[in-house]
Design an enzyme around this catalytic site. Structure first.
Site, short mmCIF file in Angstrom:
data_model
loop_
_atom_site.label_atom_id
_atom_site.label_comp_id
_atom_site.label_asym_id
_atom_site.label_seq_id
_atom_site.Cartn_x
_atom_site.Cartn_y
_atom_site.Cartn_z
N GLU A 110 24.59 45.12 40.75
CA GLU A 110 24.27 43.69 40.74
C GLU A 110 24.65 43.04 42.07
OE1 GLU A 110 24.32 42.22 36.19
OE2 GLU A 110 26.28 42.53 37.04
N CYS A 124 26.55 37.79 47.45
CA CYS A 124 27.72 38.48 46.93
C CYS A 124 27.30 39.91 46.62
CB CYS A 124 28.12 37.71 45.66
SG CYS A 124 29.50 38.39 44.81
N CYS A 131 34.61 49.59 38.08
CA CYS A 131 35.86 49.40 38.84
C CYS A 131 36.96 50.18 38.12
CB CYS A 131 36.21 47.91 38.87
SG CYS A 131 37.57 47.52 40.00
N CYS A 135 41.69 44.42 35.74
CA CYS A 135 42.21 43.05 35.71
C CYS A 135 41.74 42.41 34.40
CB CYS A 135 41.71 42.27 36.92
SG CYS A 135 42.12 43.07 38.48
N CYS A 138 38.60 40.00 34.05
CA CYS A 138 37.37 40.34 34.78
C CYS A 138 36.44 41.23 33.96
CB CYS A 138 37.73 41.03 36.10
SG CYS A 138 36.30 41.59 37.02
N CYS A 360 31.60 34.50 39.30
CA CYS A 360 32.71 35.41 39.61
C CYS A 360 33.22 36.09 38.35
CB CYS A 360 33.90 34.66 40.16
SG CYS A 360 33.65 33.89 41.71
N1 SAH Z 1 37.56 43.71 43.37
C1 SAH Z 1 37.59 42.71 44.36
C2 SAH Z 1 36.23 42.10 44.56
C3 SAH Z 1 35.69 41.34 43.37
S1 SAH Z 1 35.71 39.69 43.80
C4 SAH Z 1 38.61 41.66 44.00
O1 SAH Z 1 39.12 41.69 42.89
O2 SAH Z 1 38.93 40.86 44.87
C5 SAH Z 1 35.50 38.86 42.35
C6 SAH Z 1 36.44 37.66 42.31
O3 SAH Z 1 36.28 37.00 41.06
C7 SAH Z 1 37.89 38.10 42.36
O4 SAH Z 1 38.67 37.14 43.02
C8 SAH Z 1 38.22 38.14 40.91
O5 SAH Z 1 39.59 38.13 40.70
C9 SAH Z 1 37.53 36.93 40.40
N2 SAH Z 1 37.28 36.99 38.95
C10 SAH Z 1 37.28 38.07 38.16
N3 SAH Z 1 37.00 37.72 36.90
C11 SAH Z 1 36.83 36.38 36.90
C12 SAH Z 1 36.48 35.44 35.88
N4 SAH Z 1 36.25 35.83 34.65
N5 SAH Z 1 36.38 34.14 36.22
C13 SAH Z 1 36.56 33.76 37.51
N6 SAH Z 1 36.86 34.60 38.51
C14 SAH Z 1 37.01 35.91 38.21
FE1 SF4 Z 2 38.00 45.21 39.77
FE2 SF4 Z 2 37.43 42.84 38.67
FE3 SF4 Z 2 39.94 43.45 39.29
FE4 SF4 Z 2 38.19 42.96 41.25
S1 SF4 Z 2 38.90 41.48 39.72
S2 SF4 Z 2 39.66 44.64 41.15
S3 SF4 Z 2 36.32 43.83 40.33
S4 SF4 Z 2 38.68 44.51 37.77
#
Ligand code: SAH
Ligand code: SF4
Length: 386
Positions: A110, A124, A131, A135, A138, A360
Protein backbone atom coordinates in the site's frame (compact mmCIF):
# COMPACT_ATOMS: atom_id res chain seq x y z
CA UNK A 1 26.91 -0.47 -30.26
CA UNK A 2 27.33 -3.68 -32.06
CA UNK A 3 24.16 -5.41 -33.19
CA UNK A 4 26.19 -8.58 -33.80
CA UNK A 5 27.08 -9.04 -30.14
CA UNK A 6 23.56 -8.26 -29.03
CA UNK A 7 22.13 -10.78 -31.48
CA UNK A 8 24.03 -13.50 -29.63
CA UNK A 9 22.02 -12.90 -26.48
CA UNK A 10 18.91 -15.09 -26.43
CA UNK A 11 15.68 -13.12 -26.72
CA UNK A 12 13.31 -13.17 -23.77
CA UNK A 13 9.64 -14.01 -23.54
CA UNK A 14 7.28 -11.34 -22.13
CA UNK A 15 7.48 -12.82 -18.62
CA UNK A 16 11.25 -13.12 -18.66
CA UNK A 17 11.85 -9.53 -19.63
CA UNK A 18 13.68 -7.50 -17.03
CA UNK A 19 11.73 -4.58 -15.63
CA UNK A 20 13.88 -1.46 -15.74
CA UNK A 21 11.74 1.12 -13.90
CA UNK A 22 12.78 1.33 -10.26
CA UNK A 23 16.31 0.02 -10.84
CA UNK A 24 19.39 1.97 -9.83
CA UNK A 25 21.75 3.54 -12.34
CA UNK A 26 24.30 0.78 -11.61
CA UNK A 27 21.75 -1.98 -12.22
CA UNK A 28 20.60 -0.45 -15.49
CA UNK A 29 24.21 -0.19 -16.59
CA UNK A 30 24.82 -3.84 -15.73
CA UNK A 31 21.79 -4.99 -17.71
CA UNK A 32 22.87 -2.94 -20.72
CA UNK A 33 26.29 -4.49 -20.48
CA UNK A 34 24.74 -7.96 -20.27
CA UNK A 35 22.99 -7.49 -23.61
CA UNK A 36 26.25 -6.48 -25.19
CA UNK A 37 26.33 -2.68 -25.27
CA UNK A 38 29.94 -1.73 -25.97
CA UNK A 39 31.87 -0.63 -22.86
CA UNK A 40 32.77 2.75 -24.31
CA UNK A 41 29.11 3.60 -24.87
CA UNK A 42 27.78 2.12 -21.64
CA UNK A 43 27.77 5.27 -19.53
CA UNK A 44 26.17 7.33 -22.27
CA UNK A 45 23.45 4.73 -22.93
CA UNK A 46 22.81 4.30 -19.20
CA UNK A 47 22.33 8.05 -18.79
CA UNK A 48 19.97 8.16 -21.75
CA UNK A 49 17.81 5.38 -20.41
CA UNK A 50 17.92 6.70 -16.88
CA UNK A 51 16.62 10.03 -18.08
CA UNK A 52 13.86 8.55 -20.21
CA UNK A 53 12.72 6.33 -17.39
CA UNK A 54 12.93 8.75 -14.47
CA UNK A 55 12.66 12.18 -16.01
CA UNK A 56 10.11 11.47 -18.72
CA UNK A 57 8.45 8.40 -17.22
CA UNK A 58 8.15 6.73 -20.64
CA UNK A 59 6.46 3.35 -20.82
CA UNK A 60 7.40 2.54 -24.42
CA UNK A 61 10.92 2.21 -25.84
CA UNK A 62 9.61 3.77 -29.06
CA UNK A 63 9.32 7.10 -27.21
CA UNK A 64 13.09 7.20 -26.65
CA UNK A 65 13.64 9.47 -29.59
CA UNK A 66 17.39 9.95 -29.18
CA UNK A 67 17.96 6.18 -29.28
CA UNK A 68 18.31 4.71 -32.78
CA UNK A 69 15.42 2.56 -33.96
CA UNK A 70 17.35 -0.77 -34.14
CA UNK A 71 18.56 -0.36 -30.57
CA UNK A 72 15.03 0.54 -29.40
CA UNK A 73 13.85 -2.76 -30.88
CA UNK A 74 16.63 -4.67 -29.15
CA UNK A 75 15.88 -3.00 -25.83
CA UNK A 76 12.21 -3.93 -26.15
CA UNK A 77 13.19 -7.56 -26.79
CA UNK A 78 15.05 -7.81 -23.49
CA UNK A 79 13.47 -5.31 -21.17
CA UNK A 80 10.12 -3.93 -20.15
CA UNK A 81 9.05 -0.50 -18.94
CA UNK A 82 5.70 -1.80 -17.70
CA UNK A 83 4.54 -1.09 -14.17
CA UNK A 84 3.21 -3.74 -11.83
CA UNK A 85 -0.54 -4.13 -11.53
CA UNK A 86 -2.60 -1.76 -9.38
CA UNK A 87 -5.03 -4.08 -7.60
CA UNK A 88 -7.07 -1.32 -6.06
CA UNK A 89 -7.14 2.45 -6.03
CA UNK A 90 -9.31 4.37 -3.61
CA UNK A 91 -9.85 8.11 -3.38
CA UNK A 92 -10.95 9.63 -0.08
CA UNK A 93 -13.47 12.44 0.26
CA UNK A 94 -10.47 14.60 1.31
CA UNK A 95 -8.50 13.81 -1.86
CA UNK A 96 -6.15 11.27 -0.28
CA UNK A 97 -5.41 8.42 -2.67
CA UNK A 98 -4.55 4.90 -1.60
CA UNK A 99 -2.98 2.46 -4.02
CA UNK A 100 -2.68 -1.26 -3.53
CA UNK A 101 -0.05 -2.64 -5.90
CA UNK A 102 0.84 -6.26 -6.59
CA UNK A 103 4.61 -6.10 -6.92
CA UNK A 104 4.94 -9.87 -7.29
CA UNK A 105 2.68 -12.83 -6.57
CA UNK A 106 1.50 -12.45 -2.94
CA UNK A 107 3.42 -9.19 -2.47
CA UNK A 108 0.78 -6.52 -2.10
CA UNK A 109 1.88 -3.09 -1.07
CA UNK A 110 0.00 0.00 0.00
CA UNK A 111 1.07 3.57 -0.76
CA UNK A 112 -0.87 6.70 0.11
CA UNK A 113 -0.76 10.09 -1.59
CA UNK A 114 -1.73 12.94 0.71
CA UNK A 115 -2.30 16.25 -1.07
CA UNK A 116 -1.47 19.27 1.02
CA UNK A 117 -3.61 22.37 1.37
CA UNK A 118 -1.06 24.16 -0.78
CA UNK A 119 -0.01 22.76 -4.14
CA UNK A 120 2.39 20.19 -2.75
CA UNK A 121 1.79 16.74 -1.37
CA UNK A 122 3.48 13.74 0.15
CA UNK A 123 3.56 10.14 -0.90
CA UNK A 124 3.68 7.74 1.99
CA UNK A 125 5.59 4.67 0.84
CA UNK A 126 5.95 1.21 2.34
CA UNK A 127 9.30 -0.43 2.97
CA UNK A 128 8.13 -3.91 3.98
CA UNK A 129 5.05 -6.05 3.50
CA UNK A 130 3.84 -6.42 7.08
CA UNK A 131 6.10 -5.68 10.06
CA UNK A 132 7.96 -7.73 12.67
CA UNK A 133 7.32 -5.15 15.37
CA UNK A 134 4.00 -5.34 17.10
CA UNK A 135 3.25 -1.83 18.27
CA UNK A 136 -0.07 -2.17 20.02
CA UNK A 137 -1.82 0.75 18.34
CA UNK A 138 -0.79 -0.08 14.76
CA UNK A 139 -2.77 -2.07 12.23
CA UNK A 140 0.30 -2.98 10.18
CA UNK A 141 1.73 -4.53 13.35
CA UNK A 142 -0.96 -7.21 13.20
CA UNK A 143 0.24 -8.35 9.78
CA UNK A 144 3.17 -10.76 9.91
CA UNK A 145 6.23 -9.77 7.93
CA UNK A 146 5.98 -11.24 4.45
CA UNK A 147 9.26 -9.77 3.21
CA UNK A 148 11.34 -6.65 2.74
CA UNK A 149 10.60 -4.65 -0.36
CA UNK A 150 13.41 -4.26 -2.87
CA UNK A 151 14.72 -0.79 -3.73
CA UNK A 152 13.00 -1.20 -7.10
CA UNK A 153 9.65 -1.89 -5.44
CA UNK A 154 10.05 1.21 -3.27
CA UNK A 155 10.87 3.45 -6.25
CA UNK A 156 8.03 1.94 -8.30
CA UNK A 157 5.54 3.15 -5.69
CA UNK A 158 6.59 6.72 -6.51
CA UNK A 159 6.60 6.19 -10.26
CA UNK A 160 3.11 4.70 -10.21
CA UNK A 161 1.73 7.57 -8.14
CA UNK A 162 3.27 9.95 -10.66
CA UNK A 163 1.65 8.00 -13.49
CA UNK A 164 -1.69 8.34 -11.75
CA UNK A 165 -1.24 12.05 -11.03
CA UNK A 166 0.02 12.71 -14.59
CA UNK A 167 3.21 14.28 -13.28
CA UNK A 168 5.74 13.41 -15.95
CA UNK A 169 8.13 14.79 -16.99
CA UNK A 170 9.94 15.74 -13.83
CA UNK A 171 10.60 19.28 -15.04
CA UNK A 172 6.86 19.97 -14.96
CA UNK A 173 6.26 22.86 -12.59
CA UNK A 174 4.00 22.75 -9.53
CA UNK A 175 4.29 19.04 -9.00
CA UNK A 176 1.87 17.89 -6.34
CA UNK A 177 3.98 14.89 -5.45
CA UNK A 178 6.81 16.84 -3.86
CA UNK A 179 7.72 14.90 -0.72
CA UNK A 180 8.30 11.28 0.22
CA UNK A 181 7.67 9.88 3.67
CA UNK A 182 8.61 6.34 4.67
CA UNK A 183 5.53 6.05 6.85
CA UNK A 184 3.68 3.25 5.12
CA UNK A 185 3.84 -0.40 5.98
CA UNK A 186 6.90 -1.77 7.72
CA UNK A 187 9.99 -0.62 9.54
CA UNK A 188 12.37 1.11 7.09
CA UNK A 189 15.40 0.61 9.32
CA UNK A 190 15.01 -3.15 9.14
CA UNK A 191 15.52 -2.67 5.41
CA UNK A 192 18.07 0.13 5.45
CA UNK A 193 20.11 -0.94 2.41
CA UNK A 194 17.13 -1.00 0.08
CA UNK A 195 15.72 2.20 1.55
CA UNK A 196 19.07 3.97 1.01
CA UNK A 197 19.38 2.67 -2.54
CA UNK A 198 15.82 3.79 -3.32
CA UNK A 199 16.59 7.27 -1.95
CA UNK A 200 19.66 7.48 -4.21
CA UNK A 201 17.51 6.68 -7.23
CA UNK A 202 14.64 9.05 -6.41
CA UNK A 203 17.06 11.90 -5.56
CA UNK A 204 19.10 11.71 -8.78
CA UNK A 205 18.99 15.13 -10.43
CA UNK A 206 18.72 13.73 -13.93
CA UNK A 207 15.73 11.62 -12.96
CA UNK A 208 12.94 12.23 -10.48
CA UNK A 209 15.02 14.82 -8.63
CA UNK A 210 13.29 14.49 -5.27
CA UNK A 211 15.66 16.38 -2.98
CA UNK A 212 16.94 14.46 0.02
CA UNK A 213 15.55 17.04 2.40
CA UNK A 214 12.13 16.26 0.99
CA UNK A 215 12.50 12.65 2.03
CA UNK A 216 11.63 11.64 5.59
CA UNK A 217 12.35 8.21 7.04
CA UNK A 218 10.24 7.27 10.06
CA UNK A 219 11.48 4.66 12.49
CA UNK A 220 10.11 3.08 15.62
CA UNK A 221 13.66 3.32 16.98
CA UNK A 222 16.08 0.78 15.48
CA UNK A 223 18.98 2.47 17.24
CA UNK A 224 22.04 0.97 15.45
CA UNK A 225 20.67 1.98 12.04
CA UNK A 226 19.84 5.61 12.80
CA UNK A 227 23.26 7.25 12.36
CA UNK A 228 24.19 5.07 9.34
CA UNK A 229 20.90 6.05 7.68
CA UNK A 230 21.76 9.73 8.05
CA UNK A 231 25.31 9.33 6.78
CA UNK A 232 24.22 7.33 3.77
CA UNK A 233 21.11 9.22 2.72
CA UNK A 234 21.03 12.71 4.20
CA UNK A 235 17.30 12.15 4.62
CA UNK A 236 15.18 13.77 7.31
CA UNK A 237 14.47 11.64 10.36
CA UNK A 238 11.20 11.01 12.18
CA UNK A 239 10.98 8.98 15.36
CA UNK A 240 7.78 7.21 16.39
CA UNK A 241 8.09 8.05 20.05
CA UNK A 242 4.56 7.83 21.49
CA UNK A 243 5.74 7.64 25.09
CA UNK A 244 8.50 9.45 26.98
CA UNK A 245 9.14 6.94 29.74
CA UNK A 246 10.51 3.42 29.28
CA UNK A 247 7.81 1.67 31.26
CA UNK A 248 4.94 2.99 29.15
CA UNK A 249 6.86 2.82 25.87
CA UNK A 250 7.69 -0.84 26.48
CA UNK A 251 4.02 -1.58 26.93
CA UNK A 252 2.89 -0.04 23.68
CA UNK A 253 6.08 -0.52 21.60
CA UNK A 254 7.91 -3.78 22.31
CA UNK A 255 11.04 -2.54 20.47
CA UNK A 256 11.72 -0.30 23.49
CA UNK A 257 12.84 -3.37 25.44
CA UNK A 258 15.67 -3.82 22.99
CA UNK A 259 16.48 -0.16 22.51
CA UNK A 260 15.46 1.94 25.51
CA UNK A 261 14.86 5.69 25.37
CA UNK A 262 18.33 6.72 26.59
CA UNK A 263 19.96 4.88 23.66
CA UNK A 264 17.36 6.17 21.22
CA UNK A 265 17.90 9.78 22.27
CA UNK A 266 21.70 9.37 22.05
CA UNK A 267 21.36 8.15 18.48
CA UNK A 268 19.11 11.14 17.71
CA UNK A 269 21.64 13.59 19.15
CA UNK A 270 24.24 12.08 16.83
CA UNK A 271 22.09 12.18 13.71
CA UNK A 272 24.26 13.59 10.92
CA UNK A 273 23.33 17.11 9.85
CA UNK A 274 21.09 17.72 12.87
CA UNK A 275 20.54 21.44 13.42
CA UNK A 276 17.74 23.90 14.05
CA UNK A 277 17.17 24.01 10.32
CA UNK A 278 17.10 20.21 10.17
CA UNK A 279 15.15 19.06 13.18
CA UNK A 280 14.03 15.59 14.04
CA UNK A 281 10.28 15.04 14.03
CA UNK A 282 8.97 13.12 17.02
CA UNK A 283 5.64 11.47 16.31
CA UNK A 284 3.31 11.08 19.22
CA UNK A 285 0.02 9.22 18.80
CA UNK A 286 -2.65 10.48 21.17
CA UNK A 287 -4.14 7.53 23.04
CA UNK A 288 -6.95 8.35 25.44
CA UNK A 289 -6.01 7.77 29.07
CA UNK A 290 -2.71 6.12 28.07
CA UNK A 291 -0.11 8.77 27.14
CA UNK A 292 -2.01 12.04 27.00
CA UNK A 293 -1.87 13.61 30.49
CA UNK A 294 0.03 16.79 31.52
CA UNK A 295 2.50 14.50 33.33
CA UNK A 296 3.24 12.78 30.02
CA UNK A 297 3.70 16.16 28.33
CA UNK A 298 6.22 17.19 31.00
CA UNK A 299 8.13 13.93 30.53
CA UNK A 300 8.25 14.53 26.81
CA UNK A 301 9.58 18.07 27.23
CA UNK A 302 12.29 16.78 29.55
CA UNK A 303 13.27 14.02 27.16
CA UNK A 304 13.61 16.39 24.21
CA UNK A 305 15.74 18.91 26.06
CA UNK A 306 18.69 19.99 23.93
CA UNK A 307 17.54 18.15 20.79
CA UNK A 308 16.51 20.22 17.74
CA UNK A 309 13.04 18.76 17.51
CA UNK A 310 9.45 19.25 16.51
CA UNK A 311 6.58 17.12 17.68
CA UNK A 312 3.78 15.80 15.53
CA UNK A 313 0.70 14.97 17.54
CA UNK A 314 -1.23 12.25 15.73
CA UNK A 315 -4.84 11.65 16.73
CA UNK A 316 -5.15 7.87 17.05
CA UNK A 317 -6.75 6.31 13.99
CA UNK A 318 -8.95 3.35 14.82
CA UNK A 319 -8.92 0.12 12.85
CA UNK A 320 -10.98 -3.07 13.10
CA UNK A 321 -10.17 -4.71 16.42
CA UNK A 322 -8.03 -1.89 17.85
CA UNK A 323 -7.98 -1.57 21.65
CA UNK A 324 -7.48 2.18 21.97
CA UNK A 325 -9.48 5.33 21.67
CA UNK A 326 -8.31 8.70 20.45
CA UNK A 327 -7.79 11.35 23.13
CA UNK A 328 -10.42 14.06 23.40
CA UNK A 329 -9.77 17.11 21.29
CA UNK A 330 -9.30 19.45 24.28
CA UNK A 331 -6.81 17.01 25.79
CA UNK A 332 -4.78 16.98 22.56
CA UNK A 333 -4.86 20.77 22.36
CA UNK A 334 -3.79 21.16 25.96
CA UNK A 335 -0.96 18.65 25.45
CA UNK A 336 0.13 20.56 22.33
CA UNK A 337 0.04 23.91 24.17
CA UNK A 338 2.36 22.60 26.87
CA UNK A 339 4.87 21.36 24.28
CA UNK A 340 4.60 24.64 22.44
CA UNK A 341 5.26 26.70 25.52
CA UNK A 342 8.42 24.70 26.07
CA UNK A 343 9.63 25.96 22.69
CA UNK A 344 8.80 23.06 20.37
CA UNK A 345 6.40 23.26 17.43
CA UNK A 346 3.69 20.70 18.07
CA UNK A 347 1.13 20.69 15.27
CA UNK A 348 -1.79 18.31 15.49
CA UNK A 349 -1.83 16.20 12.36
CA UNK A 350 -5.20 16.29 10.63
CA UNK A 351 -6.22 12.72 10.00
CA UNK A 352 -6.38 12.13 6.25
CA UNK A 353 -8.05 9.37 4.33
CA UNK A 354 -9.66 7.70 7.32
CA UNK A 355 -12.74 6.79 5.28
CA UNK A 356 -10.58 4.55 3.07
CA UNK A 357 -8.34 3.25 5.90
CA UNK A 358 -5.40 5.20 4.53
CA UNK A 359 -4.48 7.18 7.64
CA UNK A 360 -1.38 6.58 9.79
CA UNK A 361 -1.31 3.11 11.24
CA UNK A 362 -4.32 1.87 9.31
CA UNK A 363 -2.47 0.20 6.47
CA UNK A 364 -2.61 -3.52 6.13
CA UNK A 365 -2.67 -5.23 2.79
CA UNK A 366 -4.77 -8.27 2.12
CA UNK A 367 -6.64 -6.89 5.07
CA UNK A 368 -9.84 -8.44 6.16
CA UNK A 369 -12.19 -6.54 3.91
CA UNK A 370 -14.27 -4.27 6.10
CA UNK A 371 -17.86 -3.73 5.36
CA UNK A 372 -18.83 -0.14 4.54
CA UNK A 373 -21.23 -0.18 7.49
CA UNK A 374 -18.34 -0.91 9.90
CA UNK A 375 -16.36 1.98 8.45
CA UNK A 376 -19.30 4.30 8.89
CA UNK A 377 -19.70 3.15 12.50
CA UNK A 378 -16.06 3.96 13.26
CA UNK A 379 -16.32 7.33 11.60
CA UNK A 380 -19.43 8.14 13.68
CA UNK A 381 -17.55 7.24 16.86
CA UNK A 382 -14.74 9.56 15.86
CA UNK A 383 -17.07 12.46 15.08
CA UNK A 384 -18.78 11.96 18.43
CA UNK A 385 -15.37 12.26 20.11
CA UNK A 386 -14.43 15.51 18.37
N1 SAH B 1 7.54 1.57 11.15
C1 SAH B 1 7.83 2.94 11.03
C2 SAH B 1 7.13 3.55 9.84
C3 SAH B 1 5.62 3.55 9.93
S1 SAH B 1 5.16 5.18 10.13
C4 SAH B 1 7.47 3.66 12.30
O1 SAH B 1 6.85 3.06 13.15
O2 SAH B 1 7.90 4.80 12.44
C5 SAH B 1 3.56 5.13 10.64
C6 SAH B 1 3.34 6.14 11.75
O3 SAH B 1 1.98 6.04 12.20
C7 SAH B 1 4.18 5.82 12.97
O4 SAH B 1 4.56 6.99 13.64
C8 SAH B 1 3.23 5.02 13.78
O5 SAH B 1 3.63 4.95 15.11
C9 SAH B 1 1.96 5.77 13.58
N2 SAH B 1 0.77 4.96 13.86
C10 SAH B 1 0.69 3.63 13.92
N3 SAH B 1 -0.57 3.25 14.20
C11 SAH B 1 -1.29 4.39 14.32
C12 SAH B 1 -2.68 4.65 14.56
N4 SAH B 1 -3.54 3.67 14.71
N5 SAH B 1 -3.08 5.93 14.62
C13 SAH B 1 -2.20 6.94 14.40
N6 SAH B 1 -0.90 6.75 14.14
C14 SAH B 1 -0.44 5.48 14.11
FE1 SF4 C 1 5.67 -1.60 12.53
FE2 SF4 C 1 3.45 -0.16 12.90
FE3 SF4 C 1 5.26 -0.31 14.84
FE4 SF4 C 1 5.81 1.11 12.64
S1 SF4 C 1 4.21 1.57 14.14
S2 SF4 C 1 7.16 -0.36 13.66
S3 SF4 C 1 4.74 -0.15 11.08
S4 SF4 C 1 4.07 -2.04 14.02
Amino acid sequence: MSAVIIDNVPKKSAEEKIRLPGLSRAQIKQHLSDIGIEPKKLNMRTSQLFQWIYNFGVTDFEDMTNVAKPLRTILAEHFTLARPEIVEKQVSVDGTRKYLTRMAPGIEVESVFIPDVSRTGALCVSSQVGCTLTCKFCHTGTQKLVRNLTAQEIVLQIMMARDDLGEWPTTQENRKLSNIVFMGMGEPLYNTDNVAEAIDTMADDTGMAIGRRRVTVSTSGVVPEIVPLGSRTNAMLAISLHAANDELREKIMPINRKYPLSELMDACRNYPGLSNARRITFEYVMLKGVNDSPKHARELIKLLRGVPAKVNLIPFNPWPGSDYECSDWETIEHFGDMINKAGYAAPIRTPRGRDILAACGQLKSESEKMRASELRKMEKQRLAQE
